[in-house]
Design a protein around this motif. Structure first.
Motif, short mmCIF file in Angstrom:
data_model
loop_
_atom_site.label_atom_id
_atom_site.label_comp_id
_atom_site.label_asym_id
_atom_site.label_seq_id
_atom_site.Cartn_x
_atom_site.Cartn_y
_atom_site.Cartn_z
N THR A 32 0.84 3.95 2.71
CA THR A 32 1.00 3.75 4.14
C THR A 32 2.17 4.90 4.57
OG1 THR A 32 0.85 1.37 3.87
CG2 THR A 32 2.13 2.18 5.74
N LYS A 58 -5.88 8.09 -0.16
CA LYS A 58 -6.45 7.16 0.66
C LYS A 58 -7.89 7.18 0.15
CE LYS A 58 -3.11 7.64 4.48
NZ LYS A 58 -2.96 7.95 5.72
N PRO A 112 4.19 -3.02 8.23
CA PRO A 112 3.14 -1.95 7.79
C PRO A 112 3.25 -1.70 6.30
CG PRO A 112 4.96 -0.94 9.08
CD PRO A 112 5.15 -2.33 9.09
N GLY A 113 2.03 -1.91 5.70
CA GLY A 113 2.08 -1.69 3.87
C GLY A 113 1.92 -2.89 3.51
N ASN A 151 0.91 -1.23 0.11
CA ASN A 151 -0.03 0.09 0.07
C ASN A 151 0.86 1.24 -0.03
OD1 ASN A 151 -1.73 2.12 0.38
ND2 ASN A 151 -3.03 1.03 1.89
N GLU A 201 0.38 -6.24 2.09
CA GLU A 201 -1.02 -6.75 2.25
C GLU A 201 -0.86 -7.89 1.42
OE1 GLU A 201 -3.26 -3.51 0.59
OE2 GLU A 201 -3.20 -2.32 2.44
N SER A 255 -2.80 0.02 -4.98
CA SER A 255 -1.50 -0.86 -4.40
C SER A 255 -0.65 -1.22 -5.35
CB SER A 255 -1.96 -2.02 -3.62
OG SER A 255 -2.81 -1.48 -2.38
#
Length: 945
Positions: free
Chosen positions: A94, A324, A243-244, A91, A246, A220
């Motif tokens: 992020t 976002k 984090p980020g 993502n 997915e 993404s």
């Protein structure tokens, strides 16, 4: 006192009210009050409401991809389909700043750490990222994997130039290592020195892909597809540390038994800008492709893209200024693509491919000899087999110098470096000092001299076409009578050498100066020239510096063969089997395949049709490739491997490779002669071994013998060249009594066109255009001249022979159905041409084809042991004096009532008898599989035609 004070205040107030500034002050106070009220309303009363309004920056539409249609064989067996799989994405929106600050690092460094941890998780579970950087690290250092426009675009992106022209000279001339160091440095991704170059290269591939997406963060970035459940679970469990990252479930294109169908089905991949412009030109806005769409790149996936694609749905959403997603405001479901049903029988298709590999393997084994060298083109010295493993990159030369090289690899590399150094020194002496004539050089150094000319030509430095083939100096060089030095200096004087691309000095050179620049370039170029390295290995093997035993052990060291599961290895190490026998055994067991060796022969094709419709029941090309490795996202390593493979596995032999038809063409000549009145159905010709009625005499294959007095059927059976030379001659003379080559050729062209050779076969795939011979009526009549056809075109021809005159367009697709089972396309089996020849003509030609099998072919041959009567015609076509002949066989069965045709082509297959043997395997599978249990494939079937 108080009263006086109050009066004073009153007087001041009255005085200020009467003052002209009072109004201005009052206005300022009112405005200030309004401002305070509005700020209170904006921030306290309606703060949340206005904050939401502020973030509604723009509306974006994201496509919801349609499921691609399936592809089935004629029996409903699934060949291509879609499978739910785990896809790893990042993502881009992020925000890592707070996490990075808490960890005392930067967002850049944290992102590198996240990427590397993710890569390790994937690799630990046998997965890998699907994005790649166009830079690779080899034993020789960093190298670009792209060139030309692709390289320029990459450099433009890396250096953030608005166009290629905006690159500075330094940027435009950057080496792969320059780009790597720049991207790794603080100006871009700031990858720590604690990471090895190999690890940094992997991190850069991901970081670069994410970076390209920096202006559309609502999208993404896909990093890997089809990852395992283990990787999925581990990434989910460690989501706080990643984090980020997915993992989503997406549709993934899958091909069953991929290697058997790759040339038919093709594969899908990301659409390019050029493809998007082409496809969108005539599409409505609602149907247009977008940059993230997948399309068919080859095969039926490409040819039937509009049917398979389906209709995408969409989601409209609000996104903020960071990209976002805030809210989904509209959506529409996608509609799945149509399903394609083929005419192909998958079981037959797989059998044909395996039979083809089996026959080619047997041919190789029949010709491999336990000798170092041979002057017989029919022999394959075992040293050629050992060298082929290096030449076709099965054994990696780079791995010999790798950090983790085995003791054997290091030893072989040391020997190689020593041999290479000596060879370069010897070449330096030959080119610059001794100037030895070619006839005084060994075969090895004569090869090096020829190699030098080839390399100079490939580099555009040497233009051999500027020197006449009859030039005395050229002839002396070809006959090895002078030195390469003398020839190159002569080429310089003739303007056939251009060194402008390798020297920036003045154009004013004399011959010696240009020659010195040339030899300096040659010797420097060979220091890092893979083709030169391979040539050094070739002569290391021939000389015995590199033994067969070492080559075999390298196969185990580099993982081509597995010592742990190989029962033969212990016997080999014990000395109970020689290196020669061991290698032959590995070839016989298909552990070392013809596709790996790339020797003659290493390829072939089979086309099986239904003569009553033109439907293709099997169409195999060997070797093939795994289209699963190229679909969805390309496996860069695999793509590099197959594109450097000397057997060109992505090349469809059945539809693209052309060969002269040889004697398989003779039935056309027979029909042409009968219908043009050059011969009667029952006429005979007194044949000789030597045809001398034209200025360029021609021999029959049986010369100096002759076939005697024969008619059409017997001439086809015996494949008598003299008989068909005579027919060609008669058609070229019957109008005026004087030989007219163009008249004879035009008559043969006319009838070849009737049998479908005037166009491609109609098959629903790209196909080479057929070439009917346009010169030399005599040789055209026996299938030589400039005739050139593909296996599919020969298959349409024999299909027409089998059904006595209906020339169908060949077809792979039977029908197409939508998601609800409604037929949206039905193949009506288009007729290309109808040949209305008398039944007697068909009978005499078909009888000759039956006799080719029943009489001319050995009664012990497999094709005569099967419980079905086969008719056919062999063909042998010569392409080069230095290489074996092509082997062809066209056929149909049963003879009385044909149900199937089989066309077999083995380029450089030595003898048409090998194509007959291969065809026999197919008919045995179809009609008499029990015969196969006791069949031995020889690969050495000498059959003259």
């Amino acid at each position: 006192m108080i009263k006086e004070f109050l009066n004073l205040i009153k007087e001041n107030i009255v005085e200020h009210v009467k003052h002209r500034l009072f109004v201005v002050t009052l206005i300022v106070l009112v405005l200030f009050g309004v401002l305070i009220y509005r700020l209170f309303d904006l921030q306290i009363v309606n703060g949340e409401k206005y904050q939401e309004s502020f973030t509604y920056k723009s509306v974006k539409t994201v496509s919801v991809k349609a499921t691609r249609g399936n592809i089935y064989d004629c029996n409903g067996k699934l060949i291509a389909y879609n499978e739910a799989s785990y896809t790893l994405s990042y993502n881009s929106a992020t925000d890592l700043s707070e996490i990075a600050a808490a960890q005392g690092t930067t967002s850049n460094e944290l992102r590198n750490d996240i990427v590397y941890k993710t890569i390790l998780i994937l690799e630990q579970n046998g997965d890998k990222i699907s994005v790649s950087l166009p830079i690779k690290l080899t034993g020789k250092g960093f190298e670009f994997t792209v060139s030309g426009t692709s390289l320029n675009t990459f450099l433009m992106n890396v250096y953030s130039a608005s166009s290629v022209d905006k690159l500075t000279d330094q940027q435009a001339s950057s080496t792969a290592e320059d780009v790597f160091r720049y991207m790794r440095g603080k100006d871009l991704f700031n990858i720590s020195d604690t990471y090895s170059d190999e690890a940094a290269l992997k991190i850069l591939a991901v970081r670069y892909e994410i970076w390209l997406n920096r202006y559309q963060q609502y999208m993404s970035v896909q990093l890997a597809d089809g990852i395992s459940e283990e990787s999925y679970a581990t990434i989910k469990e460690n989501s706080n540390e990643l984090p980020g990252m997915e993992v989503n479930v997406e549709s993934h294109r899958v091909y069953n038994d991929a290697i058997y169908y790759a040339h038919i089905i093709g594969y899908i991949g990301n659409i390019s800008n050029e493809e998007m412009d082409k496809y969108n030109e005539n599409l409505d806005d609602s149907e247009k492709y977008t940059a993230d769409d997948m399309i068919g790149k080859a095969g039926l996936e490409s040819e039937f893209e509009s049917y398979l694609r389906g209709k995408d749905g969409y989601q409209k959403m609000y996104v903020d200024n960071l990209g976002k997603v805030i809210e989904v405001i509209d959506s529409q479901d996608s509609v799945a693509g149509n399903d394609i049903y083929l005419t192909i029988d998958s079981d037959l298709q797989k059998y044909c491919y395996n039979a083809l590999e089996k026959e080619i393997t047997s041919i190789l084994l029949a010709h491999i000899k336990n000798v170092t060298t041979s002057n017989d083109k029919d022999d394959i010295p075992i040293t050629d087999v050992y060298f082929a493993l290096f030449d076709n990159n099965i054994i990696s030369i780079d791995d010999l110098a790798a950090k983790d090289a085995t003791d054997l690899e290091r030893s072989v590399n040391d020997t190689f470096q020593s041999s290479k150094s000596y060879t370069l020194g010897r070449l330096d002496d030959i080119l610059n000092s001794s100037h030895i004539p070619l006839y005084n050089l060994t075969d090895q150094y004569q090869d090096y001299m020829e190699f030098i000319c080839e390399q100079l030509s490939d580099a555009g430095i040497y233009s051999p076409g500027k020197i006449s083939k009859t030039d005395d100096t050229y002839v002396s060089y070809i006959n090895n009578n002078i030195s390469l030095c003398e020839y190159l200096k002569y080429a310089i004087s003739q303007g056939a050498i251009d060194i402008s691309g390798i020297s920036t000095k003045s154009d004013y050179y004399d011959t010696d100066e240009i020659y010195n620049v040339l030899t300096e370039y040659i010797l420097k170029e060979f220091e890092n020239n893979t083709s030169f390295d391979k040539l050094v290995f070739k002569y290391m093997i021939i000389s015995g510096e590199l033994t067969g035993s070492q080559v075999i052990n390298l196969l185990y060291d580099q993982g081509i063969l597995n010592m742990a599961t190989d029962e033969d290895y212990s016997d080999y190490k014990a000395g109970s089997i020689s290196s020669f026998d061991f290698m032959c055994k590995k070839i016989e067991q298909y552990e070392i395949t013809p596709a790996m060796l790339a020797l003659d022969p290493c390829s072939g094709s089979i086309v099986v049709t239904d003569p009553n419709s033109g439907a293709v029941k099997a169409m195999t090309s060997y070797p093939s490739y795994d289209n699963n490795q190229l679909t969805n996202s390309i496996d860069a390593d695999y793509y590099a491997k197959i594109t450097s493979d000397k057997t060109t596995p992505m090349y469809s032999r059945a539809t693209m490779q052309q060969t002269a038809p040889g004697s398989t063409f003779k039935m056309i000549t027979a029909f042409a002669a009968m219908n043009e009145g050059a011969i009667g159905i029952n006429d005979v010709i007194q044949t000789k071994g030597y045809f001398d009625k034209t200025e360029t005499p021609a021999k029959c294959w049986i010369y100096p013998s002759a076939h005697g007095t024969i008619g059409i059927s017997k001439a086809i059976e015996e494949s008598c060249n003299y008989f068909f030379y005579e027919l060609g001659y008669r058609m070229a003379t019957q109008d005026t009594g004087t030989y007219s080559d163009i008249t004879g050729v035009e008559r043969l062209q006319k009838y070849a066109g009737m049998f479908g050779f005037d166009s491609t076969s109609g098959i629903e795939l790209p196909e080479s255009k057929p070439q009917i011979s346009d010169a030399d009526a005599i040789r055209t009549a026996i299938g030589q001249g400039t005739n050139n056809f593909t296996a599919t075109q020969l298959a349409r021809y024999v299909t027409t022979l089998a059904n006595s005159g209906t020339c169908y367009d060949l077809s792979l697709v039977s029908e197409i159905k939508d998601i609800n089972g409604n037929v949206v396309y039905k193949n009506e089996h288009k007729v290309h041409n109808q040949l209305d020849f008398p039944a007697e003509q068909w009978n005499v030609v078909r009888q000759g084809m039956r006799q080719v099998v029943s009489v001319h072919t050995s009664s012990s041959a497999l094709i005569n042991q099967i419980n079905v009567a086969v008719a056919g015609k062999t063909g042998t076509a010569q392409q080069s004096d230095a290489r074996p002949n092509h082997a062809l066989f066209v056929s149909f069965a049963p003879y009385e009532n044909p149900e199937v045709t089989v066309t077999s082509v083995i380029p450089f297959g030595y003898s048409s008898g090998n194509a007959v043997e291969l065809t026999g395997l197919v008919y045995a599978y179809l009609y008499d599989p029990d015969v196969l249990e006791n069949t031995t494939i020889t690969g050495n079937n000498a059959l003259s035609d």
